[in-house]
Scaffold this active site. Structure first.
Site, PDB file in Angstrom:
ATOM      1  N   LYS A  35       0.846  -1.210   0.000  1.00  0.00           N
ATOM      2  CA  LYS A  35       0.000   0.000   0.000  1.00  0.00           C
ATOM      3  C   LYS A  35       0.876   1.253   0.000  1.00  0.00           C
ATOM      4  CE  LYS A  35      -1.478  -1.551   3.814  1.00  0.00           C
ATOM      5  NZ  LYS A  35      -2.117  -1.777   5.131  1.00  0.00           N
ATOM      6  N   THR A  77      -6.356   9.868   8.825  1.00  0.00           N
ATOM      7  CA  THR A  77      -6.129   8.588   8.133  1.00  0.00           C
ATOM      8  C   THR A  77      -5.922   7.449   9.139  1.00  0.00           C
ATOM      9  OG1 THR A  77      -3.776   9.119   8.003  1.00  0.00           O
ATOM     10  CG2 THR A  77      -5.131   9.632   6.059  1.00  0.00           C
ATOM     11  N   GLY A 119      -6.473   4.192  10.802  1.00  0.00           N
ATOM     12  CA  GLY A 119      -7.207   2.963  10.472  1.00  0.00           C
ATOM     13  C   GLY A 119      -7.425   2.706   8.996  1.00  0.00           C
ATOM     14  N   THR A 120      -6.731   3.438   8.139  1.00  0.00           N
ATOM     15  CA  THR A 120      -6.915   3.225   6.687  1.00  0.00           C
ATOM     16  C   THR A 120      -6.549   1.797   6.288  1.00  0.00           C
ATOM     17  OG1 THR A 120      -4.729   4.193   6.356  1.00  0.00           O
ATOM     18  CG2 THR A 120      -6.628   5.612   5.899  1.00  0.00           C
ATOM     19  N   GLY A 121      -5.442   1.301   6.847  1.00  0.00           N
ATOM     20  CA  GLY A 121      -4.973  -0.034   6.467  1.00  0.00           C
ATOM     21  C   GLY A 121      -5.948  -1.119   6.915  1.00  0.00           C
ATOM     22  N   CYS A 122      -6.455  -0.996   8.143  1.00  0.00           N
ATOM     23  CA  CYS A 122      -7.417  -1.981   8.664  1.00  0.00           C
ATOM     24  C   CYS A 122      -8.675  -1.986   7.804  1.00  0.00           C
ATOM     25  CB  CYS A 122      -7.813  -1.638  10.103  1.00  0.00           C
ATOM     26  SG  CYS A 122      -6.433  -1.449  11.228  1.00  0.00           S
TER      27      CYS A 122
HETATM   28  N1  LIG Z   1      -4.094  10.574   2.006  1.00  0.00           N
HETATM   29  C1  LIG Z   1      -4.563   9.549   1.310  1.00  0.00           C
HETATM   30  N2  LIG Z   1      -5.333   9.754   0.212  1.00  0.00           N
HETATM   31  C2  LIG Z   1      -5.824   8.691  -0.491  1.00  0.00           C
HETATM   32  N3  LIG Z   1      -5.584   7.404  -0.179  1.00  0.00           N
HETATM   33  C3  LIG Z   1      -4.822   7.132   0.891  1.00  0.00           C
HETATM   34  C4  LIG Z   1      -4.263   8.172   1.700  1.00  0.00           C
HETATM   35  N4  LIG Z   1      -3.565   7.605   2.727  1.00  0.00           N
HETATM   36  C5  LIG Z   1      -3.681   6.263   2.556  1.00  0.00           C
HETATM   37  N5  LIG Z   1      -4.419   5.967   1.451  1.00  0.00           N
HETATM   38  C6  LIG Z   1      -4.808   4.635   0.980  1.00  0.00           C
HETATM   39  O1  LIG Z   1      -5.300   3.919   2.107  1.00  0.00           O
HETATM   40  C7  LIG Z   1      -4.981   2.538   2.016  1.00  0.00           C
HETATM   41  C8  LIG Z   1      -4.184   2.145   3.259  1.00  0.00           C
HETATM   42  O2  LIG Z   1      -2.836   2.540   3.053  1.00  0.00           O
HETATM   43  P1  LIG Z   1      -1.790   2.934   4.164  1.00  0.00           P
HETATM   44  O3  LIG Z   1      -0.444   2.850   3.515  1.00  0.00           O
HETATM   45  O4  LIG Z   1      -2.199   4.244   4.781  1.00  0.00           O
HETATM   46  O5  LIG Z   1      -2.024   1.782   5.236  1.00  0.00           O
HETATM   47  P2  LIG Z   1      -1.561   1.648   6.748  1.00  0.00           P
HETATM   48  O6  LIG Z   1      -0.341   2.474   6.986  1.00  0.00           O
HETATM   49  O7  LIG Z   1      -1.463   0.189   7.003  1.00  0.00           O
HETATM   50  O8  LIG Z   1      -2.760   2.270   7.582  1.00  0.00           O
HETATM   51  P3  LIG Z   1      -3.004   2.257   9.211  1.00  0.00           P
HETATM   52  O9  LIG Z   1      -1.733   1.794   9.864  1.00  0.00           O
HETATM   53  O10 LIG Z   1      -3.412   3.633   9.573  1.00  0.00           O
HETATM   54  O11 LIG Z   1      -4.145   1.310   9.444  1.00  0.00           O
HETATM   55  C9  LIG Z   1      -4.210   2.388   0.687  1.00  0.00           C
HETATM   56  O12 LIG Z   1      -5.118   2.013  -0.331  1.00  0.00           O
HETATM   57  C10 LIG Z   1      -3.651   3.798   0.456  1.00  0.00           C
HETATM   58  O13 LIG Z   1      -3.386   4.031  -0.912  1.00  0.00           O
HETATM   59  C1  LIG Z   2      -5.855  -2.205  17.408  1.00  0.00           C
HETATM   60  C2  LIG Z   2      -5.150  -1.577  16.275  1.00  0.00           C
HETATM   61  N1  LIG Z   2      -4.921  -2.317  15.168  1.00  0.00           N
HETATM   62  C3  LIG Z   2      -4.283  -1.773  14.099  1.00  0.00           C
HETATM   63  C4  LIG Z   2      -3.875  -0.448  14.120  1.00  0.00           C
HETATM   64  C5  LIG Z   2      -3.140   0.151  12.921  1.00  0.00           C
HETATM   65  O1  LIG Z   2      -3.820   1.167  12.376  1.00  0.00           O
HETATM   66  C6  LIG Z   2      -4.156   0.306  15.299  1.00  0.00           C
HETATM   67  N2  LIG Z   2      -3.785   1.610  15.398  1.00  0.00           N
HETATM   68  N3  LIG Z   2      -4.786  -0.294  16.343  1.00  0.00           N
END
Ligand SMILES: Nc1ncnc2c1ncn2[C@@H]1O[C@H](COP(=O)(O)OP(=O)(O)OP(=O)(O)O)[C@@H](O)[C@H]1O
Ligand SMILES: Cc1ncc(CO)c(N)n1
Length: 274
Positions: A173, A207, A209-212
């Site tokens: 990502k 942003t 929780g975007t990854g979750c």
């Molecule tokens: N500012 C943004 N605008 C558009 N898309 C975004 C943005 N930030 C993240 N994304 C998208 O969100 C999704 C999650 O990516 P990201 O790399 O942020 O995950 P993450 O770091 O595991 O998230 P988290 O740790 O907050 O749960 C991907 O599809 C990424 O392209």
């Molecule tokens: C519980 C939990 N899982 C995943 C993440 C990563 O976003 C977070 N901040 N907290």
């Protein structure tokens, strides 16, 4: 209704972890079940405490779900330690659960550790071989591969290295890239098939929780029988809408809006690059 499972940590702030997963499952019309591995005290400003759930109870939760539900797809998020990873892998094999998305959660946005350092090897050895897709962000892909990602070439090399674990596919990502205009997510599978989805980068601090949320959307779409291409596109649309229409909740890095996709899916904003 298809039944899905998330094995992850609880976020008291409601934006990430189990809470983000269940909200996303509900929005995408699948029935969400959960196994909670750790309880975090957390809000938009950061994590103030982490309490691992006793292993015995994690096993009982896995059995409770496994004995009564037909799990069509599942994801893992925060697993915290090596023992939990090995137990989770054991039960995934025992119940023959298919369509596993492994979100290799390591560090929260504020810097708190959500996976013990020594547990990384356990993740690579025990869980990644079972994964349909593993979804690292850039720092996680670097940690799993040992390769520093600076451009498309090193991103592919890191993905190839992660695939050596036996995972069927890896999706790196792009939220953490330096690009001010776009975020680009890169998928590569064991057969050399690849996909790149690009969207405009939304200038926001909300942003959390975007990854979750993204990996939960992938899980829901897999459960409904969609292909990786279809699931990837829907998950990207879901997260793009959720970030675009964020709620401005909390004083720090606020959550995304899990109901935004339902109200205003922004299909036109996502582009295939290859
Ligand atoms: N500012 C943004 N605008 C558009 N898309 C975004 C943005 N930030 C993240 N994304 C998208 O969100 C999704 C999650 O990516 P990201 O790399 O942020 O995950 P993450 O770091 O595991 O998230 P988290 O740790 O907050 O749960 C991907 O599809 C990424 O392209
Ligand atoms: C519980 C939990 N899982 C995943 C993440 C990563 O976003 C977070 N901040 N907290």
């Amino acid at each position: 209704m298809k039944q899905v499972l998330t094995i992850a940590g609880s976020d008291s702030g409601g934006g990430a972890g189990i809470q983000a997963d269940i909200k996303t499952f509900q929005e995408l019309d699948v029935f969400g079940t959960s196994v909670i591995t750790a309880v975090t005290a957390q809000n938009t400003l950061g994590v103030t405490d982490v309490a691992p759930v006793p292993l015995h109870n994690i096993e009982k939760q896995l059995q409770a779900v496994g004995e009564d539900f037909e799990i069509a797809a599942l994801k893992t998020g925060m697993l915290f330690d090596a023992e939990t990873i090995q137990t989770v892998a054991k039960y995934i094999k025992h119940y023959k659960w298919q369509h596993l998305i492994v979100d290799p959660v390591m560090i929260a946005k504020g810097g708190a550790s959500l996976l013990q350092e020594e547990a990384k090897d356990s993740l690579i050895e025990h869980l990644l071989p079972l994964a349909t897709v593993v979804t690292p962000n850039i720092p996680e892909a670097e940690a799993l591969s040992g390769i520093s990602i600076t451009d498309e070439k090193t991103r592919r090399e890191a993905a190839e290295k992660i695939l050596q674990s036996g995972a069927q596919g890896v999706l790196v990502k792009g939220g953490h890239s330096e690009d001010p205009d776009f975020t680009e997510d890169f998928y590569l599978d064991q057969h050399g098939g690849s996909l790149v989805l690009r969207s405009s980068r939304i200038p926001t601090k909300h942003t959390h929780g975007t990854g979750c949320t993204f990996s939960a959307a992938l899980t829901a779409e897999f459960a409904k029988g969609h292909s990786i291409e279809e699931a990837f596109l829907t998950a990207k649309q879901f997260i793009q809408s959720a970030i675009e229409h964020s709620l401005n909740i909390g004083a720090g890095h606020g959550p995304t809006n899990h109901s935004a996709y339902r109200h205003h899916a922004q299909k036109e904003l996502i582009r295939y690059v290859h």
